[in-house]
Design a protein around this motif. Structure first.
Motif, PDB file in Angstrom:
ATOM      1  N   MET A  58     -30.427   5.908 -10.178  1.00 49.47           N
ATOM      2  CA  MET A  58     -29.972   5.355  -9.131  1.00 49.47           C
ATOM      3  C   MET A  58     -30.518   4.267  -8.598  1.00 49.47           C
ATOM      4  O   MET A  58     -31.788   4.114  -8.347  1.00 49.47           O
ATOM      5  N   PHE A  59     -29.789   3.419  -7.517  1.00 49.57           N
ATOM      6  CA  PHE A  59     -30.638   2.692  -6.622  1.00 49.57           C
ATOM      7  C   PHE A  59     -30.829   3.138  -5.465  1.00 49.57           C
ATOM      8  O   PHE A  59     -30.150   3.925  -4.585  1.00 49.57           O
ATOM      9  N   CYS A  60     -31.987   2.898  -4.787  1.00 49.21           N
ATOM     10  CA  CYS A  60     -32.397   3.655  -3.613  1.00 49.21           C
ATOM     11  C   CYS A  60     -31.541   3.134  -2.339  1.00 49.21           C
ATOM     12  O   CYS A  60     -31.385   1.715  -2.390  1.00 49.21           O
ATOM     13  N   ASP A  61     -31.113   3.791  -1.667  1.00 41.06           N
ATOM     14  CA  ASP A  61     -30.068   3.251  -0.589  1.00 41.06           C
ATOM     15  C   ASP A  61     -30.864   2.407   0.544  1.00 41.06           C
ATOM     16  O   ASP A  61     -30.585   2.262   1.597  1.00 41.06           O
ATOM     17  N   SER A  62     -32.256   2.682   0.759  1.00 40.94           N
ATOM     18  CA  SER A  62     -32.890   1.910   1.513  1.00 40.94           C
ATOM     19  C   SER A  62     -33.589   0.536   1.042  1.00 40.94           C
ATOM     20  O   SER A  62     -33.491  -0.330   1.585  1.00 40.94           O
ATOM     21  N   CYS A  63     -34.461   0.812  -0.165  1.00 43.85           N
ATOM     22  CA  CYS A  63     -35.084  -0.534  -0.524  1.00 43.85           C
ATOM     23  C   CYS A  63     -34.377  -1.126  -1.438  1.00 43.85           C
ATOM     24  O   CYS A  63     -34.802  -2.243  -1.998  1.00 43.85           O
ATOM     25  N   GLY A  64     -33.402  -0.290  -2.209  1.00 44.59           N
ATOM     26  CA  GLY A  64     -32.513  -1.028  -3.097  1.00 44.59           C
ATOM     27  C   GLY A  64     -33.199  -0.859  -4.648  1.00 44.59           C
ATOM     28  O   GLY A  64     -32.605  -1.423  -5.562  1.00 44.59           O
ATOM     29  N   GLU A  65     -34.519  -0.309  -4.770  1.00 46.13           N
ATOM     30  CA  GLU A  65     -35.099  -0.555  -6.044  1.00 46.13           C
ATOM     31  C   GLU A  65     -34.473   0.820  -6.996  1.00 46.13           C
ATOM     32  O   GLU A  65     -34.154   1.880  -6.347  1.00 46.13           O
ATOM     33  N   SER A  66     -34.659   0.564  -8.363  1.00 45.33           N
ATOM     34  CA  SER A  66     -33.822   1.811  -9.111  1.00 45.33           C
ATOM     35  C   SER A  66     -35.143   2.928  -9.384  1.00 45.33           C
ATOM     36  O   SER A  66     -36.348   2.454  -9.231  1.00 45.33           O
ATOM     37  N   THR A  67     -34.506   4.009  -9.084  1.00 44.31           N
ATOM     38  CA  THR A  67     -35.300   5.112  -9.299  1.00 44.31           C
ATOM     39  C   THR A  67     -34.945   5.968 -10.552  1.00 44.31           C
ATOM     40  O   THR A  67     -33.626   6.369 -10.524  1.00 44.31           O
ATOM     41  N   ASN A  68     -35.661   6.890 -11.272  1.00 43.74           N
ATOM     42  CA  ASN A  68     -35.314   7.541 -12.242  1.00 43.74           C
ATOM     43  C   ASN A  68     -35.962   9.317 -12.015  1.00 43.74           C
ATOM     44  O   ASN A  68     -35.988   9.905 -12.929  1.00 43.74           O
ATOM     45  N   VAL A  69     -36.481   9.304 -10.665  1.00 40.30           N
ATOM     46  CA  VAL A  69     -37.319  10.662 -10.429  1.00 40.30           C
ATOM     47  C   VAL A  69     -36.169  11.464  -9.822  1.00 40.30           C
ATOM     48  O   VAL A  69     -35.737  11.315  -8.822  1.00 40.30           O
ATOM     49  N   LYS A  70     -35.863  12.558 -10.700  1.00 40.83           N
ATOM     50  CA  LYS A  70     -34.723  13.398 -10.497  1.00 40.83           C
ATOM     51  C   LYS A  70     -35.416  14.638  -9.948  1.00 40.83           C
ATOM     52  O   LYS A  70     -36.517  15.106 -10.159  1.00 40.83           O
ATOM     53  N   VAL A  71     -34.767  15.312  -8.910  1.00 37.95           N
ATOM     54  CA  VAL A  71     -35.156  16.557  -8.137  1.00 37.95           C
ATOM     55  C   VAL A  71     -34.083  17.330  -8.288  1.00 37.95           C
ATOM     56  O   VAL A  71     -32.701  16.963  -8.218  1.00 37.95           O
ATOM     57  N   CYS A  72     -34.300  18.697  -8.064  1.00 33.03           N
ATOM     58  CA  CYS A  72     -33.343  19.930  -8.088  1.00 33.03           C
ATOM     59  C   CYS A  72     -32.502  19.752  -6.758  1.00 33.03           C
ATOM     60  O   CYS A  72     -33.385  19.747  -5.909  1.00 33.03           O
ATOM     61  N   PRO A  73     -31.095  19.879  -6.820  1.00 28.48           N
ATOM     62  CA  PRO A  73     -30.444  20.060  -5.528  1.00 28.48           C
ATOM     63  C   PRO A  73     -30.763  21.176  -4.806  1.00 28.48           C
ATOM     64  O   PRO A  73     -30.537  21.189  -3.672  1.00 28.48           O
ATOM     65  N   THR A  74     -31.328  22.197  -5.578  1.00 30.59           N
ATOM     66  CA  THR A  74     -31.409  23.599  -4.777  1.00 30.59           C
ATOM     67  C   THR A  74     -32.697  23.557  -4.016  1.00 30.59           C
ATOM     68  O   THR A  74     -33.109  23.961  -2.791  1.00 30.59           O
ATOM     69  N   CYS A  75     -33.996  23.426  -4.704  1.00 34.05           N
ATOM     70  CA  CYS A  75     -35.198  23.424  -4.373  1.00 34.05           C
ATOM     71  C   CYS A  75     -35.816  22.057  -4.206  1.00 34.05           C
ATOM     72  O   CYS A  75     -37.342  22.107  -3.441  1.00 34.05           O
ATOM     73  N   ASN A  76     -35.306  21.091  -4.145  1.00 35.62           N
ATOM     74  CA  ASN A  76     -35.989  19.627  -4.206  1.00 35.62           C
ATOM     75  C   ASN A  76     -37.184  19.401  -5.016  1.00 35.62           C
ATOM     76  O   ASN A  76     -38.050  18.314  -4.583  1.00 35.62           O
ATOM     77  N   ALA A  77     -37.603  20.208  -6.013  1.00 35.18           N
ATOM     78  CA  ALA A  77     -38.927  19.990  -6.805  1.00 35.18           C
ATOM     79  C   ALA A  77     -38.599  19.014  -7.788  1.00 35.18           C
ATOM     80  O   ALA A  77     -37.469  18.874  -8.118  1.00 35.18           O
ATOM     81  N   GLU A  78     -39.657  18.164  -7.994  1.00 35.57           N
ATOM     82  CA  GLU A  78     -39.166  17.072  -8.879  1.00 35.57           C
ATOM     83  C   GLU A  78     -39.058  17.607 -10.489  1.00 35.57           C
ATOM     84  O   GLU A  78     -40.019  18.370 -10.800  1.00 35.57           O
ATOM     85  N   LEU A  79     -38.078  17.359 -11.062  1.00 37.73           N
ATOM     86  CA  LEU A  79     -37.449  17.702 -12.312  1.00 37.73           C
ATOM     87  C   LEU A  79     -38.279  17.297 -13.367  1.00 37.73           C
ATOM     88  O   LEU A  79     -38.617  15.938 -13.269  1.00 37.73           O
ATOM     89  N   PRO A  80     -38.559  18.150 -14.390  1.00 40.10           N
ATOM     90  CA  PRO A  80     -39.079  17.321 -15.671  1.00 40.10           C
ATOM     91  C   PRO A  80     -38.493  16.182 -16.103  1.00 40.10           C
ATOM     92  O   PRO A  80     -37.263  16.208 -16.194  1.00 40.10           O
ATOM     93  N   TYR A  81     -39.095  15.139 -16.703  1.00 36.81           N
ATOM     94  CA  TYR A  81     -38.135  13.991 -16.939  1.00 36.81           C
ATOM     95  C   TYR A  81     -37.212  14.207 -18.168  1.00 36.81           C
ATOM     96  O   TYR A  81     -36.259  13.440 -18.353  1.00 36.81           O
ATOM     97  N   THR A  82     -37.547  15.263 -18.976  1.00 41.57           N
ATOM     98  CA  THR A  82     -36.709  15.587 -19.887  1.00 41.57           C
ATOM     99  C   THR A  82     -35.433  16.391 -19.697  1.00 41.57           C
ATOM    100  O   THR A  82     -34.858  17.046 -20.545  1.00 41.57           O
ATOM    101  N   ILE A  83     -35.407  16.912 -18.459  1.00 40.00           N
ATOM    102  CA  ILE A  83     -34.421  17.836 -17.964  1.00 40.00           C
ATOM    103  C   ILE A  83     -33.134  17.483 -18.289  1.00 40.00           C
ATOM    104  O   ILE A  83     -32.634  16.209 -18.558  1.00 40.00           O
ATOM    105  N   GLY A  84     -32.425  18.520 -19.017  1.00 39.84           N
ATOM    106  CA  GLY A  84     -30.953  18.533 -19.286  1.00 39.84           C
ATOM    107  C   GLY A  84     -30.947  17.861 -20.879  1.00 39.84           C
ATOM    108  O   GLY A  84     -29.839  17.963 -21.356  1.00 39.84           O
TER     109      GLY A  84
END
Ligand SMILES: Nc1nc2c(ncn2[C@@H]2O[C@H](COP(=O)(O)OP(=O)(O)OP(=O)(O)O)[C@@H](O)[C@H]2O)c(=O)[nH]1
Ligand SMILES: [Mg+2]
Ligand SMILES: [Zn+2]
Ligand SMILES: [Zn+2]
Length: 390
Positions: A58-84
């Motif tokens: 998604m595009f960062c809503d502050s700087c506008g750059e694209s990011t692919n760093v996913k985090v868990c909606p429950t605990c906010n931990a950075e999810l492994p890049y292979t998640i899902g």
């Protein structure tokens, strides 16, 4: 094509199950270039119109750059890049205080990396730096380098690193129909495996088990480690002068608490059997060698790695021998509780160290059969094949 594709994923940090579409992002820009990155603000991607697909970026809503760093909606931990992308398997290693869990995990992971990988055409890879560092410092170095015992695992309530599991991907390469002569490089299956080293003390009350150990009821397999030196009959039959650990929890108490926890979380009635496979593994078998028949299969290495297939005859031999040992050692009630709670279970006997540590030092590291429960779970999940019975 991945035959194990799923519609949900389990966060390997807090073990909450989420739909694929339920994932948040954090900005990966430099903290001095973006407010969101600086304050680690979690961003929710735009809805994908009710479709259960995991957004890639998604595009960062502050700087506008694209990011692919996913985090868990429950605990906010950075999810492994292979998640899902792959099936998640959580293997929970549980057992009372001093049952031998930490040493078992130390030796098992090394075994998977070095021998199981080659024999079963798969490779185990740590998913993040935290796993690499933690395995190396807390598990590998003490046992394999300095040959010292691993310190007692602290409670997850006081030491946050304990609640961080060791997370790996296990990727299987296709074997060719010509018996593996032409080793294929194509990946046929990948699973995410989380090993959780619990502190035995966290398993003493059902309440703590519920809050700290959510992973138990979301697990795909349980390795239930038992120290034979905790059984009164075993203690009484060992030669006089044998050094014995202090006697703590009754083995069936831990089993019934585990079963109750799973039942409550999964809303299962007492009449329904729990469908998580349980490998009941006796640790420290080296310490009870004098109580075994010298010709017992438990004294010999297992046959799985040699053939690259799960050897059912060898497995049944151990399962049968161990079950009768358990019953003769006064574990009748344990065995009955196990079969009245769990649909699939089997007994194993192993030793992680192969010797009793002598004032904290491991004199002669000789692990035996540590791979058996793990391979049984992989076989139960149809990730490895079995040897046809002769
Ligand atoms: N003889 C023998 N002793 C072992 C073996 N594995 C562990 N031990 C002993 O058992 C003790 C406890 O092992 P750990 O692996 O630390 O046990 P744990 O289940 O992680 O314990 P907590 O962290 O307190 O929950 C070790 O300090 C060793 O002295 C083994 O394979 N053989
Ligand atoms: Mg431990
Ligand atoms: Zn989480
Ligand atoms: Zn940003």
């Amino acid at each position: 094509m991945n035959l194990l594709k799923k519609s949900t994923y389990i966060c390997p940090f807090c073990f909450t199950e989420h739909k694929l579409s339920e994932v948040n992002f954090i900005c990966k820009n430099e903290p001095n270039k973006c407010e969101n990155a600086k304050r680690e603000i979690v961003m929710v991607p735009a809805s994908n119109e009710g479709k259960n697909i995991m957004p890639k970026d998604m595009f960062c809503d502050s700087c506008g750059e694209s990011t692919n760093v996913k985090v868990c909606p429950t605990c906010n931990a950075e999810l492994p890049y292979t998640i899902g992308e792959y099936k998640d398997l959580i293997f929970a290693v549980i057992g009372a205080k001093e049952a031998g869990k930490s040493h078992y995990i130390a030796v098992l992971i090394d075994k998977i990396m070095n021998e199981i990988g080659a024999a079963f055409n798969c490779s185990l890879q740590a998913i993040n730096d935290a796993t690499i560092t933690r395995y190396r410092n807390d598990f590998y170095y003490p046992v394999f380098r300095s040959k010292e015992i691993i310190r007692v695992t602290h409670s997850a309530k006081t030491d946050a690193t304990v609640s961080q599991p060791l997370i790996y991907t296990l990727a299987f390469r296709e074997t060719s129909i010509f018996g593996g002569l032409l080793k294929s490089k194509r990946i046929s299956n990948v699973v995410t495996i989380a090993f959780f080293d619990t502190a035995g003390e966290d398993l003493n009350e059902e309440d703590t088990m519920k809050s700290v150990n959510k992973y138990i009821y979301n697990s795909s397999g349980i390795i239930f480690l038992l120290d034979p030196l905790q059984l009164t009959n075993v203690r009484d039959s060992l030669p006089e002068g044998t050094q014995l650990p202090e006697q703590n929890t009754e083995i069936e108490d831990l089993l019934s608490r585990t079963a109750n926890l799973i039942r409550r979380a999964k809303d299962k009635k007492m009449t329904q059997l729990i469908d998580i496979p349980v490998a009941v593994a006796f640790s420290k078998m080296d310490a009870v060698e004098s109580l075994l028949d010298p010709s017992s299969c438990i004294n010999y290495p297992s046959k799985h790695i040699g053939s690259g297939k799960f050897n059912i005859a060898d497995f049944e031999d151990v399962n049968g021998s161990m079950e009768s040992l358990v019953r003769s050692w006064g574990g009748e009630n344990f065995a009955n509780q196990l079969s009245s709670n769990f649909k699939e279970f089997a007994y194993f006997g192993l030793t992680a160290l192969g010797c009793s540590p002598d004032s904290n030092s491991i004199k002669n590291l000789r692990p035996n059969r540590v791979e058996d429960p793990f391979l049984w779970l992989l076989w139960k999940h149809k990730l490895i094949k079995s040897e046809k019975r002769k």
